[in-house]
Design a protein around this motif. Structure first.
Motif, PDB file in Angstrom:
ATOM      1  N   UNK A  23       4.311  -6.615   9.946  1.00 26.41           N
ATOM      2  CA  UNK A  23       2.950  -6.109   9.765  1.00 26.41           C
ATOM      3  C   UNK A  23       2.517  -5.650  11.150  1.00 26.41           C
ATOM      4  N   UNK A  24       2.301  -4.348  11.307  1.00 25.15           N
ATOM      5  CA  UNK A  24       1.935  -3.782  12.609  1.00 25.15           C
ATOM      6  C   UNK A  24       0.610  -4.406  13.062  1.00 25.15           C
ATOM      7  N   UNK A  25       0.499  -4.725  14.360  1.00 23.89           N
ATOM      8  CA  UNK A  25      -0.695  -5.407  14.896  1.00 23.89           C
ATOM      9  C   UNK A  25      -2.004  -4.709  14.551  1.00 23.89           C
ATOM     10  N   UNK A  26      -1.996  -3.376  14.530  1.00 21.48           N
ATOM     11  CA  UNK A  26      -3.239  -2.656  14.218  1.00 21.48           C
ATOM     12  C   UNK A  26      -3.470  -2.539  12.707  1.00 21.48           C
ATOM     13  N   UNK A  27      -2.646  -3.215  11.928  1.00 18.79           N
ATOM     14  CA  UNK A  27      -2.814  -3.416  10.487  1.00 18.79           C
ATOM     15  C   UNK A  27      -2.715  -2.150   9.636  1.00 18.79           C
ATOM     16  N   UNK A  28      -2.338  -1.025  10.221  1.00 24.37           N
ATOM     17  CA  UNK A  28      -2.289   0.243   9.488  1.00 24.37           C
ATOM     18  C   UNK A  28      -0.922   0.533   8.868  1.00 24.37           C
ATOM     19  N   UNK A  29       0.069  -0.310   9.145  1.00 20.68           N
ATOM     20  CA  UNK A  29       1.418  -0.060   8.639  1.00 20.68           C
ATOM     21  C   UNK A  29       2.156  -1.368   8.383  1.00 20.68           C
ATOM     22  N   UNK A  30       3.061  -1.292   7.394  1.00 22.73           N
ATOM     23  CA  UNK A  30       3.850  -2.455   6.986  1.00 22.73           C
ATOM     24  C   UNK A  30       5.293  -2.009   6.781  1.00 22.73           C
ATOM     25  N   UNK A  31       6.235  -2.843   7.237  1.00 22.66           N
ATOM     26  CA  UNK A  31       7.647  -2.627   6.930  1.00 22.66           C
ATOM     27  C   UNK A  31       8.039  -3.726   5.945  1.00 22.66           C
ATOM     28  N   UNK A  32       8.583  -3.298   4.808  1.00 20.81           N
ATOM     29  CA  UNK A  32       8.975  -4.213   3.741  1.00 20.81           C
ATOM     30  C   UNK A  32      10.489  -4.141   3.580  1.00 20.81           C
ATOM     31  N   UNK A  33      11.145  -5.302   3.472  1.00 20.99           N
ATOM     32  CA  UNK A  33      12.603  -5.312   3.322  1.00 20.99           C
ATOM     33  C   UNK A  33      13.013  -5.873   1.969  1.00 20.99           C
ATOM     34  N   UNK A  34      13.907  -5.137   1.313  1.00 18.95           N
ATOM     35  CA  UNK A  34      14.492  -5.536   0.035  1.00 18.95           C
ATOM     36  C   UNK A  34      15.682  -6.453   0.312  1.00 18.95           C
ATOM     37  N   UNK A  35      16.089  -7.257  -0.657  1.00 20.65           N
ATOM     38  CA  UNK A  35      17.220  -8.170  -0.483  1.00 20.65           C
ATOM     39  C   UNK A  35      18.525  -7.434  -0.165  1.00 20.65           C
ATOM     40  N   UNK A  36      18.618  -6.153  -0.521  1.00 24.23           N
ATOM     41  CA  UNK A  36      19.810  -5.349  -0.246  1.00 24.23           C
ATOM     42  C   UNK A  36      19.926  -4.987   1.234  1.00 24.23           C
TER      43      UNK A  36
END
Length: 165
Positions: A65-78
């Motif tokens: 979760x980017x510190x400035x809250x404007x972006x998220x990286x989500x990882x799948x189990x793959x």
């Protein structure tokens, strides 16, 4: 006859990435930032949102979760990842107008609210609200990314199909 390599390789189904926002899915070419429009960050799609909520497009883990809250990286189990980047130049808002509902490292389910944002606050700052949904470059698990354009409802319509290695 299958070789040992072929037998040991686990066949993984394609990852269907559901719409993380409601609105209209458009090509990355429409994003007014070359890092996205020229696909320097990776392949994907952009969404012109009609609602200020980001939902998890698949079961996975919040990788960042980017510190400035404007972006998220989500990882799948793959091992496949996606970056959801709300608006352009929204890092300049320093988190104002963004309310995260998750934390880095948290396991999430499809349809779970990840982030809420104030569309009018972003527009009032003179910033575009178009939101890239990107499969970052350099992810070994990803072979190809197929995009799906048009009107979308969060959690109901696919926006990307990720061919997995």
């Amino acid at each position: 006859m299958l070789s040992w390599m072929q037998k040991s390789r686990k066949k993984t189904a394609d990852l269907v990435v559901m719409a993380p926002l409601s609105g209209r899915a458009v090509p990355l070419d429409r994003v007014p930032d070359e890092a996205f429009s020229q696909r320097m960050m990776g392949e994907g799609i952009a969404i012109e949102p009609t609602e200020g909520k980001v939902f998890s497009p698949f079961d996975g883990v919040i990788a960042h979760l980017i510190n400035s809250k404007h972006a998220i990286v989500l990882e799948h189990d793959s091992g496949a990842q996606i970056l959801i980047h709300v608006g352009m130049d929204t890092v300049s808002l320093k988190g104002e107008g963004f309310t995260p509902r998750v934390e880095t490292g948290e396991r999430v389910k499809t349809g779970q609210v990840l982030l809420e944002f104030d569309i009018e606050r972003i527009k009032a700052a003179g910033l575009p609200i178009i939101t890239p949904v990107i499969v970052p470059v350099g992810i070994d698990a990803v072979l190809e990314v197929e995009t799906h354009e048009g009107p979308i409802s969060a959690g109901q319509d696919p926006v990307l199909t990720v061919k997995l290695a």
